[in-house]
Design a protein around this motif. Structure first.
Motif, PDB file in Angstrom:
ATOM      1  N   ILE A  12       0.838  -1.202   0.000  1.00 56.25           N
ATOM      2  CA  ILE A  12       0.000   0.000   0.000  1.00 56.25           C
ATOM      3  C   ILE A  12       0.876   1.257   0.000  1.00 56.25           C
ATOM      4  CG2 ILE A  12      -1.661   1.347   1.342  1.00 56.25           C
ATOM      5  CD1 ILE A  12      -2.812  -1.329   2.334  1.00 56.25           C
ATOM      6  N   LEU A  13       1.910   1.249   0.823  1.00 53.94           N
ATOM      7  CA  LEU A  13       2.822   2.381   0.910  1.00 53.94           C
ATOM      8  C   LEU A  13       3.436   2.682  -0.457  1.00 53.94           C
ATOM      9  CD1 LEU A  13       4.587   4.436   2.491  1.00 53.94           C
ATOM     10  CD2 LEU A  13       6.191   2.562   2.907  1.00 53.94           C
ATOM     11  N   CYS A  14       3.870   1.620  -1.147  1.00 53.40           N
ATOM     12  CA  CYS A  14       4.507   1.796  -2.449  1.00 53.40           C
ATOM     13  C   CYS A  14       3.524   2.329  -3.495  1.00 53.40           C
ATOM     14  CB  CYS A  14       5.108   0.476  -2.928  1.00 53.40           C
ATOM     15  SG  CYS A  14       6.531  -0.079  -1.955  1.00 53.40           S
ATOM     16  N   VAL A  15       2.308   1.807  -3.486  1.00 55.21           N
ATOM     17  CA  VAL A  15       1.294   2.263  -4.440  1.00 55.21           C
ATOM     18  C   VAL A  15       0.973   3.741  -4.208  1.00 55.21           C
ATOM     19  CG1 VAL A  15      -1.112   2.033  -5.157  1.00 55.21           C
ATOM     20  CG2 VAL A  15       0.289  -0.014  -4.812  1.00 55.21           C
ATOM     21  N   ASN A  22       3.596  10.408  -9.326  1.00 48.63           N
ATOM     22  CA  ASN A  22       3.396  10.194 -10.764  1.00 48.63           C
ATOM     23  C   ASN A  22       4.523   9.339 -11.353  1.00 48.63           C
ATOM     24  OD1 ASN A  22       1.987  10.496 -13.184  1.00 48.63           O
ATOM     25  ND2 ASN A  22       3.177  12.314 -13.787  1.00 48.63           N
ATOM     26  N   GLY A  23       4.791   8.221 -10.687  1.00 53.11           N
ATOM     27  CA  GLY A  23       5.889   7.357 -11.094  1.00 53.11           C
ATOM     28  C   GLY A  23       5.573   6.517 -12.312  1.00 53.11           C
ATOM     29  N   LYS A  25       4.378   3.716 -14.489  1.00 49.34           N
ATOM     30  CA  LYS A  25       3.283   2.778 -14.238  1.00 49.34           C
ATOM     31  C   LYS A  25       3.724   1.318 -14.330  1.00 49.34           C
ATOM     32  CE  LYS A  25       0.220   5.931 -13.486  1.00 49.34           C
ATOM     33  NZ  LYS A  25       1.133   7.102 -13.535  1.00 49.34           N
ATOM     34  N   LEU A  26       4.899   1.056 -14.902  1.00 51.00           N
ATOM     35  CA  LEU A  26       5.409  -0.321 -14.919  1.00 51.00           C
ATOM     36  C   LEU A  26       5.651  -0.832 -13.500  1.00 51.00           C
ATOM     37  CD1 LEU A  26       7.908  -0.208 -17.926  1.00 51.00           C
ATOM     38  CD2 LEU A  26       5.669  -1.329 -17.834  1.00 51.00           C
ATOM     39  N   TRP A  27       5.985   0.124 -12.608  1.00 51.54           N
ATOM     40  CA  TRP A  27       6.175  -0.261 -11.209  1.00 51.54           C
ATOM     41  C   TRP A  27       4.859  -0.781 -10.617  1.00 51.54           C
ATOM     42  CZ3 TRP A  27      10.353  -1.538  -8.922  1.00 51.54           C
ATOM     43  CH2 TRP A  27      11.582  -0.915  -9.178  1.00 51.54           C
ATOM     44  N   LEU A  28       3.757  -0.174 -11.013  1.00 45.59           N
ATOM     45  CA  LEU A  28       2.455  -0.585 -10.482  1.00 45.59           C
ATOM     46  C   LEU A  28       2.163  -2.037 -10.827  1.00 45.59           C
ATOM     47  CD1 LEU A  28      -0.075   0.306  -8.980  1.00 45.59           C
ATOM     48  CD2 LEU A  28      -1.055   1.017 -11.170  1.00 45.59           C
ATOM     49  N   THR A  29       2.517  -2.432 -12.039  1.00 39.72           N
ATOM     50  CA  THR A  29       2.330  -3.825 -12.457  1.00 39.72           C
ATOM     51  C   THR A  29       3.155  -4.764 -11.587  1.00 39.72           C
ATOM     52  OG1 THR A  29       1.955  -3.117 -14.746  1.00 39.72           O
ATOM     53  CG2 THR A  29       2.516  -5.436 -14.385  1.00 39.72           C
ATOM     54  N   PHE A  43      10.644   0.045  -3.139  1.00 37.16           N
ATOM     55  CA  PHE A  43      11.135   0.745  -1.943  1.00 37.16           C
ATOM     56  C   PHE A  43      12.624   1.022  -2.059  1.00 37.16           C
ATOM     57  CE2 PHE A  43      12.966   0.903   2.292  1.00 37.16           C
ATOM     58  CZ  PHE A  43      12.152   1.834   2.930  1.00 37.16           C
ATOM     59  N   LEU A  44      13.366   0.009  -2.534  1.00 38.40           N
ATOM     60  CA  LEU A  44      14.822   0.116  -2.621  1.00 38.40           C
ATOM     61  C   LEU A  44      15.261   1.163  -3.640  1.00 38.40           C
ATOM     62  CD1 LEU A  44      17.596  -1.016  -1.776  1.00 38.40           C
ATOM     63  CD2 LEU A  44      17.355  -2.699  -3.600  1.00 38.40           C
ATOM     64  N   PHE A  45      14.593   1.177  -4.806  1.00 42.01           N
ATOM     65  CA  PHE A  45      15.059   2.027  -5.896  1.00 42.01           C
ATOM     66  C   PHE A  45      14.341   3.376  -6.011  1.00 42.01           C
ATOM     67  CE2 PHE A  45      16.241  -2.266  -7.393  1.00 42.01           C
ATOM     68  CZ  PHE A  45      17.606  -2.072  -7.576  1.00 42.01           C
ATOM     69  N   GLU A  46      13.162   3.479  -5.430  1.00 43.70           N
ATOM     70  CA  GLU A  46      12.404   4.712  -5.594  1.00 43.70           C
ATOM     71  C   GLU A  46      12.182   5.486  -4.293  1.00 43.70           C
ATOM     72  OE1 GLU A  46      11.541   5.998  -8.463  1.00 43.70           O
ATOM     73  OE2 GLU A  46      12.271   4.307  -9.650  1.00 43.70           O
ATOM     74  N   ILE A  47      11.902   4.780  -3.209  1.00 42.50           N
ATOM     75  CA  ILE A  47      11.611   5.465  -1.942  1.00 42.50           C
ATOM     76  C   ILE A  47      12.879   5.738  -1.149  1.00 42.50           C
ATOM     77  CG2 ILE A  47      10.406   5.311   0.276  1.00 42.50           C
ATOM     78  CD1 ILE A  47       8.234   3.703  -1.073  1.00 42.50           C
TER      79      ILE A  47
END
Length: 246
Positions: A12-15, A22-23, A25-29, A43-47
């Motif tokens: 949920i946190l990542c979504v 506005n990241g 959308k491939l991450w969402l998949t 989390f590792l690469f974006e947050i």
């Protein structure tokens, strides 16, 4: 169940983070169809990189890396020199040696740098003097520090003044050292400068003023984070020990 709940929370946190920023959308998949692996990767690469922009996070990470692999910075500096034999890379190696407490080697390295064209800037000369002082050569350190002009940045200038005060104390020019300490002690963050000032006051027999500084160290230490205090713990414990004796 706790692990499952934690994985759902992370998902949920990542979504939420993805949508708000506005990241891609491939991450969402990846997060939806590979809940654990996708969320962990996001989390590792974006947050996490964003969190590392926080000063306290950077400080904690830096200290953790230094404890786990204290030689890492030195190795990296040597590798950089192999790739590019530049003055900046040699300075980085000297800085890494000094940060690792290897001041004998750092002083030798700085000594080679300052005779090179553009190698005798005031900033490098200050580092050279600091390493010489840490090796016990206060006289040579003072010969370098005395003619240096004040730094344009206040924080850098305060560090130069602190080194001058420490050198003067080592040379038994205590009154001069005391005047410098009194002028900068409230301008430098942390407890190191106040620790040196308190030590000088004790050396001069000024117990009342020394006690005031020791009490300030204890109070400041209580307000510091655990990571910050760990670095200056020897100073904090020294202050506490000496305060009991006054």
């Amino acid at each position: 169940m706790p692990f499952f709940a934690l994985s759902i929370l992370l998902q949920i946190l990542c979504v939420v983070h993805l949508i708000r920023n506005n990241g891609n959308k491939l991450w969402l998949t990846a997060i939806i169809f590979l809940p654990l692996a996708g969320s962990a990767a996001y989390f590792l690469f974006e947050i996490l990189p964003g969190l590392q922009g926080n000063r306290h996070m950077r400080y904690a990470k830096k200290k953790a890396v230094e404890k786990i692999d204290p030689e890492r910075r030195i190795r990296q500096a040597k590798e950089n020199i192999k790739l590019t034999d530049s003055l900046a890379n040699w300075v980085e190696l000297a800085d890494a040696l000094a940060a690792n407490g290897r001041h004998d080697e750092a002083a030798l390295q700085y000594g080679e740098i300052v005779v090179e064209p553009h190698g005798n800037s005031d900033g490098i000369m200050f580092k050279y003097a600091r390493s010489l002082f840490e090796t016990g050569d206060a006289a040579r350190a003072w010969d370098i520090m005395e003619p240096l002009e004040p730094a344009s940045v206040n924080s850098e200038n305060n560090q130069r003044q602190l080194l001058k005060a420490r050198i003067l104390s080592e040379l038994d020019r205590d009154n001069e050292a005391r005047d410098i300490h009194a002028n900068i002690v409230d301008k430098i963050a942390g407890i190191e400068a106040r620790g040196h000032y308190a030590a000088l006051l004790l050396k001069m027999g000024e117990k009342i003023l020394a006690k005031e500084q020791l009490e300030e160290i204890i109070e400041a230490g209580k307000r510091m984070s655990r990571a910050q205090l760990d670095e200056d713990r020897p100073i904090y414990e020294w202050a506490a020990s000496n305060l009991k004796q006054l």
